[in-house]
Design a protein around this motif. Sequence first.
Motif, PDB file in Angstrom:
ATOM      1  N   THR A 254       0.815  -1.210   0.000  1.00 34.45           N
ATOM      2  CA  THR A 254       0.000   0.000   0.000  1.00 34.45           C
ATOM      3  C   THR A 254       0.842   1.251   0.000  1.00 34.45           C
ATOM      4  O   THR A 254       0.334   2.349   0.138  1.00 34.45           O
TER       5      THR A 254
ATOM      6  N   THR B  89      -0.037   1.549  -8.731  1.00 36.26           N
ATOM      7  CA  THR B  89      -1.332   1.297  -8.098  1.00 36.26           C
ATOM      8  C   THR B  89      -2.412   1.113  -9.161  1.00 36.26           C
ATOM      9  O   THR B  89      -3.220   0.189  -9.094  1.00 36.26           O
TER      10      THR B  89
ATOM     11  N   SER C 120      -2.052  -2.153 -10.878  1.00 36.28           N
ATOM     12  CA  SER C 120      -2.416  -3.234  -9.977  1.00 36.28           C
ATOM     13  C   SER C 120      -3.929  -3.309  -9.815  1.00 36.28           C
ATOM     14  O   SER C 120      -4.520  -4.399  -9.796  1.00 36.28           O
ATOM     15  N   GLN C 121      -4.586  -2.133  -9.725  1.00 35.70           N
ATOM     16  CA  GLN C 121      -6.050  -2.129  -9.626  1.00 35.70           C
ATOM     17  C   GLN C 121      -6.673  -2.687 -10.891  1.00 35.70           C
ATOM     18  O   GLN C 121      -7.626  -3.460 -10.861  1.00 35.70           O
TER      19      GLN C 121
ATOM     20  N   ASP D  26      -8.869   2.997  -4.862  1.00 38.51           N
ATOM     21  CA  ASP D  26      -8.934   2.585  -3.476  1.00 38.51           C
ATOM     22  C   ASP D  26      -9.922   3.534  -2.808  1.00 38.51           C
ATOM     23  O   ASP D  26     -10.237   4.595  -3.347  1.00 38.51           O
TER      24      ASP D  26
ATOM     25  N   MET E  57      -9.379  -1.714  -0.496  1.00 38.78           N
ATOM     26  CA  MET E  57      -8.742  -1.962  -1.790  1.00 38.78           C
ATOM     27  C   MET E  57      -9.489  -3.081  -2.504  1.00 38.78           C
ATOM     28  O   MET E  57      -9.094  -4.238  -2.413  1.00 38.78           O
TER      29      MET E  57
ATOM     30  N   ARG F 203      -7.105  -3.686  -6.028  1.00 40.82           N
ATOM     31  CA  ARG F 203      -5.642  -3.630  -6.019  1.00 40.82           C
ATOM     32  C   ARG F 203      -5.054  -4.938  -5.512  1.00 40.82           C
ATOM     33  O   ARG F 203      -5.393  -5.411  -4.440  1.00 40.82           O
TER      34      ARG F 203
END
Lengths: 410, 649
Positions: free
Chosen positions: B248, B284, B287-288, B359, B423, B426
């Motif tokens: 994170t 991020t 990844s999301q 997020d 999340m 993610r």
Amino acid sequence: MRISTNQIYQRSINNIMAQQEKLSRLDDQLSNNRRVQSPSDDPIAAAQIELMSQRLKSSEVYNSNIQSANSKLKFEEGVLTGVKTALQRLREIQVQAGNGALSDSDRKTLANEAQNLLNQLQDYANFKDNDGYYMFSGGKSASAAISLINGQYVYNGDSTQRLQQITDSMQVAINDPGDAIFMQIPDGNGVFTVQQTATPNAGTAIASSGSVINPAAYIPDNYTLTFALNSQGKTVVMVTGATTGNVIPSTGLPDDAPVYQDGASITFNGMDIKISGDPQPGDSFAISPAQSSSMFATVQQMIAALTQSHLTPADKAQVQTINNQLLAQIDSALNRVLDVQSDIGSRMNLLDSAENANDNLIEVSTEVLKQLREINPVVVAAEYNAQIYNLQIAQQSFSRLQGLSIFNFI
Amino acid sequence: MPGILNIAYSGLNAFQNAISVTANNIANANSRGYTRQSIILQSHLTQKYGGSYLGNGVTVGSIYRNVDQFANAQVRSMETLKSQYDNFYQQALQIDKLLSNDNSSISVSLQSFFKAIGQVNDSPDSLTARDVFIKQSQLLAGQFNSLQRQLDEYQSNNNLQLLEAVNQINSITADLAAVNGQLMSTPNDPALLDLRDELLRQLAEFSEITVANQADGSVSVGLASGEMLIAGSDVRSLSISSNLSNTTGTSISLGTGAGTIDVTSRLTTGKLGALFDYQNTVITKASQLIGQMAIGLSQTFNAQHQLGMDMNSNIGLNFFTDYNSTALQLGRAVNSGKNTGTGVLSVNISNIGQTQLSDYSLSVTNAATNQLMVTRQSDGQTTVLTWSQNPPSPPAGQVVLDGMTITVDDISELADNDNFTLMPTRGAARDLAIQITDPKQVALASPVRIMSGTANTGQGNIALGALLNTNGVNHQYSIDFIDSTHFNLVDVTGGTSTGPFPFTPNSKNTIQIPDNINPSYSIVLSGAPNAGDQFSAQYNTGGIGDNTNGLLLGALQQSKILSGGNATLFDTYSSLISQVGSQTNQAKLRSDSADVLYQQAVDFQESKSKVNLDEEGVNLLRFQQAYEAAGKLLQVTSEIMNVLFDAMR
């Protein structure tokens, strides 16, 4: 402007490095032929490249689906050709069986051949595909399609047809379940059957398999055609239906009925049946709507007719009526196989045209992809040479410059 | 006479000094941060001689640094800019290449996966084809996992770089404070000033700074947002803390003497800004996005797979592992670490089509009234919600937002201002795995078999319509025609019969099984059946050659399952590629233009402050000749003396 010694060197180095970077980029492009090395080189083109290559790949998948569908259908068509040949031979036997002069031993020989062909038909129906599974069992491909149980041929598969995706929007069937090919064939002439009623006729009247001459007027029903004597002692033809009541004549009185003529057509409710020979009063034929029957059952009936007693003229007339029916039924079976074959043929045509469409799409996509992603080698090669020249100049100018120092002179 | 001697001596002395300054310049021509020095020679105070004045020789007026504070400040701010874009570009380029490389691209694996479905649909009863399909799915899941692992690696690499940067900043600021202290006791020491300017320039690489000169000779240094880093010889150091998990991200705090404050959000420039920006907008986001793809794939594929029947004649299981397992649900909500309540949150992805690429931060605004506020971090939109009292009954509470069902285990354990980071997507690609291992368990067949009665005399056709669930597939149903326009629906297994229902010949009649209220699947009847004709539907036992469900699985390739039904898996991936591509491209363009600006600033500063050897060479000659001339003057003085001495002899 005042300039420091460091700047002189730094500028030369920056210049040479910039030229080298360009050169190495061009070198990369030349060596792998790609204009867009990574998405950041041209983000918009990169997204298009991604979508194009996805479209290209899915077209290729469709083409490989098409190829395997094609080979499956070809295989099936081959097997059906075997079925067709067997049925044609059976038809010849059936035609021969109609010859009243045949001796019982001749008929026995024909019956044996028909039995062999029947076994052959069953083998065809239980053919296995490349993977060792029954090809005519629909979804239940682990069970043999046709088995003989208590003298009856039974279908063990289901009606599931296997489809395959061949374009974004089109699917094509890649097999045919056996029930449609072998089992669900209407008997008789395909619409109705004509046979002697339960009590054997005493006379020698022979009924043709008949036909529907006016489909609009056809009323399906269980009809009975009876021969009777009118008040003048002439043999007349009367027809009644189980639900339609008196058909010929509408009054139901023998005196109103038409007189029987040997070999003439009897026409009612859209149907046409020819009856020849010499009927006795009280003789009758049952005319019923066709039922589904398998081609195996038809051949079984053939064999039964060939082994049936064939001595008296009345026996011969009965067998002859049955033979007329069987011939029509074999024709129906043959037509069913031809229908499936032509359906397969049209599916293969569809595959061809889908393959053409996919090929076109692949060609266009490849072309677009090439334009998006690839370099023009001639242009890049020219740029490459120019760049080498630029680098040489930068290096030469540096070597000149670094030789210039006042300390050489003091 | 002593006047001339003094003048000659002052010349020798001055030019010696001048040569020494020149020598120092030459010696430091390549020293980092060195500022060229110049000597200013002045004539000595004059002597009144009669009505006019006689010169009294030369003296060193001053030795000064050729420095331009404006040029230095400009170099510093350009250094910040260049370092920001350079660093972002260098980092983003890695992901840029990673996503498009055929060996790591998810798109390529997805293609192979769907190709394998096409092949297995060709021969659903072939164990070899099924095995290939399972292998291909494992490869696909592996590709998702390894891409996420790469992103995690980039994240932890980024964290390391941040740590390294913070260490460097702390060491630079400590040095600066020490130099400040020395300069307060020895003001204007050129070497110390050079050192300080160089340290300031190095500091500017990491973040934009403000520099203020103080009367005591020191400089005060602060972050651009105002926080003080150095005042005199006092220094405040930065500290770094990883959030609870390294996935994170990282935050940076500044000591205030009394405690620390979180300055992460204020570090938007320089190398630190670039690293944070890369972390938040590239790693991020990627990844999301691949997490969304992974959940979308497993949700839709599992749902369709469970509507099928496998080779053992069982209803299909989950193909991919459950993305809503208890552990994964709990893992999606992270406690801020400062919460006073002990409530535990879990996030269930109830509709991936609505899940946003973001997020969320959830804070308890009023524990007494069960009120909470959820902030979507991508666009800052806030939603105020109230914990519902179900399920199943208090103490648990639940809210639904953006395709997520958020559950708290006990409402009463929440305290005001408790904070959670949610999340939903993610990192989800980390957990994508194949549940089934036996090729026979791939559910390619439809669980329903339909058949026309073998004794049918009519021209009716039966087809299977949409299968909604598998509730009704275990019963055998028969459709019995009473006449050509009416039929009864008979539940053969349950022994019940309903009807008669009307039938329209020669059009498509859709019949819901078992009924219209709770349909399980539908049957489409067409054509013209006769009275007494029968059609049946039953469980598809042994239907191993059926690929009905396999075709529906394959069709997921084209189905728009993400972003509210607007994007296929492939669309989503290609949008990721173009997003990262354009971010990288933009960073490259900005870095190029920052380079030009930086170069200009450096040019300007160097032209003021850097040594030119030719110039020094000329100066050397000049001062050497002047020195020789002064020497000659001594000789002349001595010869004059000799003349006098000779005259006196």
